[in-house]
Scaffold this active site. Sequence first.
Site, PDB file in Angstrom:
ATOM      1  N   HIS A 115       0.909  -1.842   8.161  1.00 50.36           N
ATOM      2  CA  HIS A 115       1.363  -1.984   6.775  1.00 50.36           C
ATOM      3  C   HIS A 115       0.350  -2.773   5.958  1.00 50.36           C
ATOM      4  O   HIS A 115       0.073  -2.446   4.784  1.00 50.36           O
ATOM      5  CB  HIS A 115       2.725  -2.676   6.776  1.00 50.36           C
ATOM      6  CG  HIS A 115       3.243  -3.025   5.421  1.00 50.36           C
ATOM      7  ND1 HIS A 115       3.162  -4.290   4.894  1.00 50.36           N
ATOM      8  CD2 HIS A 115       3.858  -2.268   4.479  1.00 50.36           C
ATOM      9  CE1 HIS A 115       3.694  -4.299   3.689  1.00 50.36           C
ATOM     10  NE2 HIS A 115       4.137  -3.093   3.409  1.00 50.36           N
ATOM     11  N   GLU A 133       6.787 -10.067  -0.101  1.00 50.13           N
ATOM     12  CA  GLU A 133       7.531  -8.839   0.186  1.00 50.13           C
ATOM     13  C   GLU A 133       8.414  -9.039   1.421  1.00 50.13           C
ATOM     14  O   GLU A 133       9.580  -8.626   1.438  1.00 50.13           O
ATOM     15  CB  GLU A 133       6.544  -7.690   0.411  1.00 50.13           C
ATOM     16  CG  GLU A 133       7.186  -6.353   0.704  1.00 50.13           C
ATOM     17  CD  GLU A 133       6.162  -5.252   0.913  1.00 50.13           C
ATOM     18  OE1 GLU A 133       6.491  -4.288   1.631  1.00 50.13           O
ATOM     19  OE2 GLU A 133       5.036  -5.359   0.376  1.00 50.13           O
ATOM     20  N   GLU A 169      -2.476  -0.553   5.066  1.00 51.87           N
ATOM     21  CA  GLU A 169      -2.073   0.347   3.967  1.00 51.87           C
ATOM     22  C   GLU A 169      -2.300  -0.319   2.611  1.00 51.87           C
ATOM     23  O   GLU A 169      -2.851   0.282   1.684  1.00 51.87           O
ATOM     24  CB  GLU A 169      -0.606   0.733   4.133  1.00 51.87           C
ATOM     25  CG  GLU A 169       0.003   1.471   2.950  1.00 51.87           C
ATOM     26  CD  GLU A 169       1.401   1.000   2.615  1.00 51.87           C
ATOM     27  OE1 GLU A 169       1.665   0.702   1.439  1.00 51.87           O
ATOM     28  OE2 GLU A 169       2.234   0.924   3.532  1.00 51.87           O
ATOM     29  N   HIS A 170      -1.881  -1.574   2.474  1.00 53.62           N
ATOM     30  CA  HIS A 170      -2.075  -2.301   1.223  1.00 53.62           C
ATOM     31  C   HIS A 170      -3.551  -2.448   0.883  1.00 53.62           C
ATOM     32  O   HIS A 170      -3.968  -2.238  -0.257  1.00 53.62           O
ATOM     33  CB  HIS A 170      -1.446  -3.698   1.333  1.00 53.62           C
ATOM     34  CG  HIS A 170       0.003  -3.734   0.986  1.00 53.62           C
ATOM     35  ND1 HIS A 170       0.509  -4.525  -0.019  1.00 53.62           N
ATOM     36  CD2 HIS A 170       1.070  -3.074   1.510  1.00 53.62           C
ATOM     37  CE1 HIS A 170       1.819  -4.359  -0.107  1.00 53.62           C
ATOM     38  NE2 HIS A 170       2.183  -3.492   0.825  1.00 53.62           N
TER      39      HIS A 170
END
Length: 429
Positions: A68, A143, A71-72
């Site tokens: 993840h 997040e 991905e960012h």
Amino acid sequence: MLTKQTYTRLGETVFQTTLANGLKVILVPKAGFHKTFAVMTTNYGSTDNEFVPRGQSQAVRFPDGIAHFLEHKLFEKEDHDAFDLFGQYGASANAFTSFTQTSYLFATTSHLHENLDILLDFVQQPYFTAATVNKEKGIIGQEIEMYDDDPGWQSYFGMIGQLYPREPLHIDIAGTVDSIDKITADDLYAAYNTFYHPSNMNLIVVGQLDPEETLAWITANQDQKTFGPSQPIERIASPQTPATEIAPTTTRHLTVNRPKVSIGLRGYDEVPAGQAGLAYNVAVSLAFDLLFNDTSDNYLRLYDANVIDDSFGYDFQIQRGAHFAQLAGDTDHPESFVSELTAILTDAPAQLLAAQAQFELVKREAIGRTIGAINSVEAIANQYDGPLFGGATIFDELTVLEGMTFADVQAAMAQFQAASRQTVYTILP
């Protein structure tokens, strides 16, 4: 060279090819559509946290949440952000990470060529530094903390954690604040170089497009780049949790107005490979529809008794290396919620027989939902599962649905139920 598969009755055609560098390309032209949607996906997700990095010989355990985090970070380059480039050509872009995949996407009504180049370039040209990585840790940390306060998210992963306590499936896709703090730029490059080779990726483009022209654009972009040879990816599987170790129930207190209950069923049976796995997925999903959809006798009875309400839902998922079902909802009667639904599941063969008269209706409803999805370029692209079901598309799913019999549903549900283990995760005020 493009291969062509035509679904005559639907008036749909799917074009596919694999480029010299290994990238699989799927093109679905949609006549009369103004929008085009593209998704580029790597077969790499949050559960792939231990593997042998490309060019090395020893396995490495990487921090949770690295897929993840990667991905960012791919959107940010040395002198620009990929989001800005998409904006210049009128496209909206996004990305998401799941348990087993990471996908990058855009939607546009113009400049398809330019936007495809942006997608391919930003995904295939990583740029990580210690400074940019450290900056991102604060953003992703916020997040993670947001999801820590989300009761629905906690209910879902609480249930997953009960079913898969030894496997990385139970770990939040974003990781934890502590785990992402350990991620370095070198870690990101190691993961990127291992999993982002074109041979581990696919690109699906759906909408207003000419297949030959679109393929020529993609091929020209890829021919300008040099990739090393394809190599087998060595993922290290965690020990499987024995069925006897699955905790039957857990209760937790959070700031909620009403109790939340999540019942999970972990399948220990072997899912068939390829498109037979798709048929198994469709059959078990239809069984849950027969037992629990909002027109079933069970749903109506429990709804009238105030055991369930409109928050009730259910789902059956097959992931790479795992499959499970969930039934969840808010309820003022958590004990009755669990006992009633467990009784239905335990008596599933008889319950299905009692609902047999509804099979054709439930099947037609599923066919209708799938046909509706075929009218969405996003749905066609996002429902492509790559290697999971042997490259099957949503059009293959519809073919499977149309050929499904009640006996198929009975057999698949019996197989799943005979080898499944149940857990209950309850959140109380």
